[in-house]
Each structure stands twice: as structure tokens, then as C-alpha cells.
Design a protein around this motif. Structure first.
Motif, PDB file in Angstrom:
ATOM      1  N   UNK A  24       0.798  -1.394  -0.144  1.00 24.44           N
ATOM      2  CA  UNK A  24       0.166   0.433   0.019  1.00 24.44           C
ATOM      3  C   UNK A  24       1.069   1.498  -0.218  1.00 24.44           C
ATOM      4  N   UNK A  25       2.400   1.009   0.452  1.00 25.76           N
ATOM      5  CA  UNK A  25       3.027   2.036   0.287  1.00 25.76           C
ATOM      6  C   UNK A  25       2.799   2.999  -0.998  1.00 25.76           C
ATOM      7  N   UNK A  26       2.898   2.991  -1.962  1.00 29.55           N
ATOM      8  CA  UNK A  26       3.031   3.919  -3.411  1.00 29.55           C
ATOM      9  C   UNK A  26       1.819   4.578  -3.375  1.00 29.55           C
ATOM     10  N   UNK A  27       0.136   3.648  -2.971  1.00 27.08           N
ATOM     11  CA  UNK A  27      -0.716   4.425  -3.506  1.00 27.08           C
ATOM     12  C   UNK A  27      -1.308   5.149  -1.717  1.00 27.08           C
ATOM     13  N   UNK A  28      -0.928   5.136  -0.895  1.00 29.99           N
ATOM     14  CA  UNK A  28      -0.972   5.974   0.080  1.00 29.99           C
ATOM     15  C   UNK A  28      -0.174   7.155  -0.360  1.00 29.99           C
ATOM     16  N   UNK A  29       0.730   7.133   0.271  1.00 27.02           N
ATOM     17  CA  UNK A  29       1.900   8.141  -0.476  1.00 27.02           C
ATOM     18  C   UNK A  29       1.026   9.418  -1.218  1.00 27.02           C
ATOM     19  N   UNK A  30       0.508   9.348  -2.176  1.00 24.55           N
ATOM     20  CA  UNK A  30      -0.147   9.727  -3.093  1.00 24.55           C
ATOM     21  C   UNK A  30      -1.278   9.884  -3.006  1.00 24.55           C
ATOM     22  N   UNK A  32      -2.205  10.687   0.708  1.00 26.82           N
ATOM     23  CA  UNK A  32      -2.129  11.869   1.270  1.00 26.82           C
ATOM     24  C   UNK A  32      -1.014  13.053   1.286  1.00 26.82           C
ATOM     25  N   UNK A  33      -0.490  12.969   0.180  1.00 27.17           N
ATOM     26  CA  UNK A  33      -0.183  14.334  -1.460  1.00 27.17           C
ATOM     27  C   UNK A  33      -1.476  14.895  -1.223  1.00 27.17           C
ATOM     28  N   UNK A  34      -2.637  14.106  -1.980  1.00 22.51           N
ATOM     29  CA  UNK A  34      -3.652  14.845  -2.058  1.00 22.51           C
ATOM     30  C   UNK A  34      -4.200  15.731  -1.159  1.00 22.51           C
ATOM     31  N   UNK A  35      -4.012  16.005  -0.089  1.00 22.29           N
ATOM     32  CA  UNK A  35      -4.581  16.346   0.610  1.00 22.29           C
ATOM     33  C   UNK A  35      -3.435  17.545   1.010  1.00 22.29           C
ATOM     34  N   UNK A  36      -2.896  17.644   0.270  1.00 23.06           N
ATOM     35  CA  UNK A  36      -1.813  19.013   0.351  1.00 23.06           C
ATOM     36  C   UNK A  36      -1.317  20.171  -0.874  1.00 23.06           C
ATOM     37  N   UNK A  37      -1.558  21.622   0.047  1.00 17.35           N
ATOM     38  CA  UNK A  37      -1.435  22.398  -1.157  1.00 17.35           C
ATOM     39  C   UNK A  37       0.058  22.817  -1.390  1.00 17.35           C
ATOM     40  N   UNK A  38       0.495  23.454  -2.184  1.00 14.04           N
ATOM     41  CA  UNK A  38       1.904  23.986  -2.357  1.00 14.04           C
ATOM     42  C   UNK A  38       2.114  24.649  -1.066  1.00 14.04           C
ATOM     43  N   UNK A  39       3.291  24.542  -0.886  1.00 11.60           N
ATOM     44  CA  UNK A  39       3.374  25.587   0.393  1.00 11.60           C
ATOM     45  C   UNK A  39       3.466  25.187   1.914  1.00 11.60           C
ATOM     46  N   UNK A  40       2.880  24.434   1.902  1.00 11.40           N
ATOM     47  CA  UNK A  40       2.981  23.332   3.141  1.00 11.40           C
ATOM     48  C   UNK A  40       3.292  22.097   3.518  1.00 11.40           C
ATOM     49  N   UNK A 236     -14.021  22.320   2.029  1.00  3.87           N
ATOM     50  CA  UNK A 236     -12.455  21.975   1.380  1.00  3.87           C
ATOM     51  C   UNK A 236     -12.361  20.463   1.169  1.00  3.87           C
ATOM     52  N   UNK A 237     -12.502  20.710   2.082  1.00  2.00           N
ATOM     53  CA  UNK A 237     -12.003  18.719   1.601  1.00  2.00           C
ATOM     54  C   UNK A 237     -13.132  18.198   1.025  1.00  2.00           C
ATOM     55  N   UNK A 238     -14.448  18.673   1.003  1.00  2.00           N
ATOM     56  CA  UNK A 238     -15.713  18.200   0.248  1.00  2.00           C
ATOM     57  C   UNK A 238     -15.271  18.723  -1.227  1.00  2.00           C
ATOM     58  N   UNK A 239     -14.844  20.068  -1.627  1.00  2.37           N
ATOM     59  CA  UNK A 239     -15.084  20.948  -2.457  1.00  2.37           C
ATOM     60  C   UNK A 239     -13.858  20.125  -3.569  1.00  2.37           C
ATOM     61  N   UNK A 240     -12.610  20.271  -2.728  1.00  2.00           N
ATOM     62  CA  UNK A 240     -11.082  19.948  -3.094  1.00  2.00           C
ATOM     63  C   UNK A 240     -10.829  18.603  -3.018  1.00  2.00           C
ATOM     64  N   UNK A 241     -11.015  17.797  -2.173  1.00  2.00           N
ATOM     65  CA  UNK A 241      -9.412  17.291  -1.485  1.00  2.00           C
ATOM     66  C   UNK A 241     -10.214  15.873  -2.449  1.00  2.00           C
ATOM     67  N   UNK A 242     -12.155  15.262  -2.124  1.00  2.00           N
ATOM     68  CA  UNK A 242     -12.464  14.815  -2.696  1.00  2.00           C
ATOM     69  C   UNK A 242     -11.982  14.709  -4.307  1.00  2.00           C
ATOM     70  N   UNK A 243     -12.383  15.142  -5.231  1.00  2.00           N
ATOM     71  CA  UNK A 243     -12.156  14.819  -5.996  1.00  2.00           C
ATOM     72  C   UNK A 243     -11.063  15.112  -6.596  1.00  2.00           C
ATOM     73  N   UNK A 244      -9.934  15.362  -5.945  1.00  2.00           N
ATOM     74  CA  UNK A 244      -8.872  14.746  -6.248  1.00  2.00           C
ATOM     75  C   UNK A 244      -8.353  12.799  -5.767  1.00  2.00           C
ATOM     76  N   UNK A 245      -9.314  12.683  -5.060  1.00  2.00           N
ATOM     77  CA  UNK A 245      -9.034  11.231  -4.497  1.00  2.00           C
ATOM     78  C   UNK A 245     -10.071  10.660  -5.543  1.00  2.00           C
ATOM     79  N   UNK A 246     -10.936  11.036  -5.915  1.00  2.00           N
ATOM     80  CA  UNK A 246     -11.541  10.300  -6.906  1.00  2.00           C
ATOM     81  C   UNK A 246     -10.772  10.255  -7.540  1.00  2.00           C
ATOM     82  N   UNK A 247     -10.059  10.717  -8.719  1.00  2.00           N
ATOM     83  CA  UNK A 247      -9.943  11.437  -9.657  1.00  2.00           C
ATOM     84  C   UNK A 247      -8.354  10.234  -9.554  1.00  2.00           C
ATOM     85  N   UNK A 248      -7.544  10.096  -8.527  1.00  2.00           N
ATOM     86  CA  UNK A 248      -6.406   9.231  -7.830  1.00  2.00           C
ATOM     87  C   UNK A 248      -6.820   7.637  -7.745  1.00  2.00           C
TER      88      UNK A 248
END
Length: 257
Positions: A24-30, A32-40, A236-248
Motif C-alpha cells: 500500500x505504500x505507493x498508493x498511500x503516499x499519493x 497523503x499528497x492529495x490533501x496538501x497544497x503547494x507550500x504546505x 474545502x475537503x469535500x470541494x477540493x480533496x474529494x475530487x482529487x481522491x476520485x481522480x486518483x
């Protein structure tokens, strides 16, 4: 894989096949990154425990002695066995030099394993249990291998006792090390060197961990692995992060609202 956003905290559930161990390492790394904005920053936690305050230690020492006597302790390089042989020699013949008495130590070791557990000396069992437990148990970062220590210490951002997990803080907490691992490569290194069951906080720079944007806690439960998602920004989670997780995660992700 199922994302429950009708609970607090949110839950990303996985079965063992897709969420367990290095698979699960590779997928879980991706993820985690889906929650993060540049600079965070992504700050992982490493918890140091005070062994002297561990309320389970007495029981664990007893179990360590019993399990070693029953030969069910993993000891691939025989380091634990060698330590037990030294304990036996020191107990029965403290004047003897271990380096000069290997044959005697082997005989004592064989005798120890052959004698019924309940017939062994209690003081000896305590010594053996303490030795085995000490070699099996990691309480602090200093107990880890040097590469793990170097990885965490070189990325250390803060040391505190801020407890973010959803259960009562254990009495033997010593402190928590928060270290930065903000790229996929660093996250994968962290998994490999520490633990694939992890906690991390997504924070803005120079922000304390309790002011997180997201706090992620990946843990094992009865039916598989669960990523608990706590946030101070649910919209923000529902509007931004959830779509990222759906794409991932694609069609493998089921969302329960």
C-alpha cells in the motif's frame, strides 16, 4: 475502497489486500499528497514512550520470558538467544567470562528450554523476560537503527506532547517528534524506516500541529485498514480533496455521504 464522509472524523476504508503492508505504500503516499497544497508541510509523528511508566511492562516482561521459553519468539540472527545465554551464565556462574564459556552457556540454554517453565527460578525468569523484552521493544527513537534516527532527526520540525489521536493520551507518553516529509520520495522513506501505520498533520509553514488543515491517522481495524481524516476545513475537503481522491483512485473508490 470506501470513503465515508457522513462520519466524524471521515474514514477511508480499505481491505487488507489493498491497504496492508508495503503493497500500500505507493498508493498511500499519493493519497497523503492529495490533501496538501503547494507550500504546505506534511509533518509525520514519531512517538517516544517512557518505559518506566509503561503500565503494561510487567505483563510484557512475563510474556516475553514465557514465549522465549516456548521458542515462539522471532530470533532470526540468534541475537536474543545469545543475550539469554549470557543472562543464564551471569545468573548461575557470575564469575565466568562469557567469551570463554560458550560450551557451558549452550548447556545452560538447553537445560533452560527442557525444564518446565513453572519449575524455573522466578528471579531468573524476570532477568530473561527483561532481556528479551528490551531487545524486542522500541520505546524511543534512540532504540531504532541509525538510518531511522538520521532520517527523522534531519527533518525534525518540533518536539512536543500535543496529542491529536481520538483516544486518551497514554500515561507513559514521553514526547512526540514531528518531522517533515513533504515529497512522495520522503513519504515512502518514512514508511520504510518507521511504520506503515502512521499519523501526519498537513499544516501551513510555521504553524503548530494542533492548527492543522488535516490530520491523518492510518490504522488497522478488524476488517482492514482505515485512514481517519480530521479537518478544520470540511467544505474545502469535500470541494477540493474529494475530487482529487476520485481522480486518483478511480472506480475503486465508493463515496458514502
Amino acid at each position: 475502497m470506501k470513503l465515508l464522509i457522513n462520519t466524524t472524523p471521515y474514514r477511508l476504508e480499505q481491505d487488507y489486500e489493498s491497504g496492508f503492508d508495503p503493497n500500500a505504500f505507493d498508493m498511500m503516499a499519493e493519497v497523503i499528497l492529495a490533501f496538501c497544497e503547494p507550500g504546505q508541510d506534511i509533518l509525520f509523528s514519531y512517538t517516544n514512550w517512557d518505559s518506566e511508566l509503561d503500565p503494561h511492562k510487567v505483563h510484557m516482561v512475563e510474556e516475553a520470558a514465557r514465549n522465549f521459553h516456548s521458542d515462539i519468539v522471532s530470533d532470526p540472527d540468534l541475537a536474543i538467544s545469545q543475550r539469554v545465554k549470557e543472562v543464564l551464565l551471569n545468573h548461575y556462574a557470575p564469575e565466568r567470562d562469557p567469551n570463554q564459556n560458550q560450551v557451558l552457556m549452550e548447556q545452560m540454554f538447553t537445560y533452560f528450554r527442557e525444564v518446565p517453565y513453572d519449575e524455573l527460578n522466578e528471579e531468573l525468569l524476570l532477568k530473561i523476560g527483561s532481556a528479551v523484552h528490551g531487545m524486542q521493544t522500541v520505546y524511543t527513537l534512540e532504540d531504532c537503527k541509525e538510518d531511522t534516527q538520521a532520517f527523522i532527526n534531519s527533518r525534525l520540525v518540533d518536539t512536543n506532547t500535543t496529542w491529536l489521536l481520538p483516544y486518551e493520551q497514554p500515561v507513559y507518553l514521553k514526547n512526540i517528534l514531528w518531522y517533515r516529509a513533504s515529497t512522495k520520495e520522503e513519504v515512502l522513506q518514512s514508511f520504510g524506516l518507521t511504520d506503515w501505520c502512521f499519523s501526519c498533520a498537513i499544516v501551513n509553514p510555521q504553524t503548530s500541529v494542533d492548527q492543522y488543515s488535516f490530520f491523518l491517522n492510518y490504522t488497522e481495524e478488524e476488517d482492514g485498514m482505515v485512514l481517519y481524516i480530521s479537518t478544520n476545513t470540511p467544505d474545502y475537503f469535500k470541494e477540493t480533496v474529494v475530487p482529487r481522491l476520485e481522480r486518483l483512485l478511480g472506480e475503486s473508490l465508493e463515496i458514502v455521504e
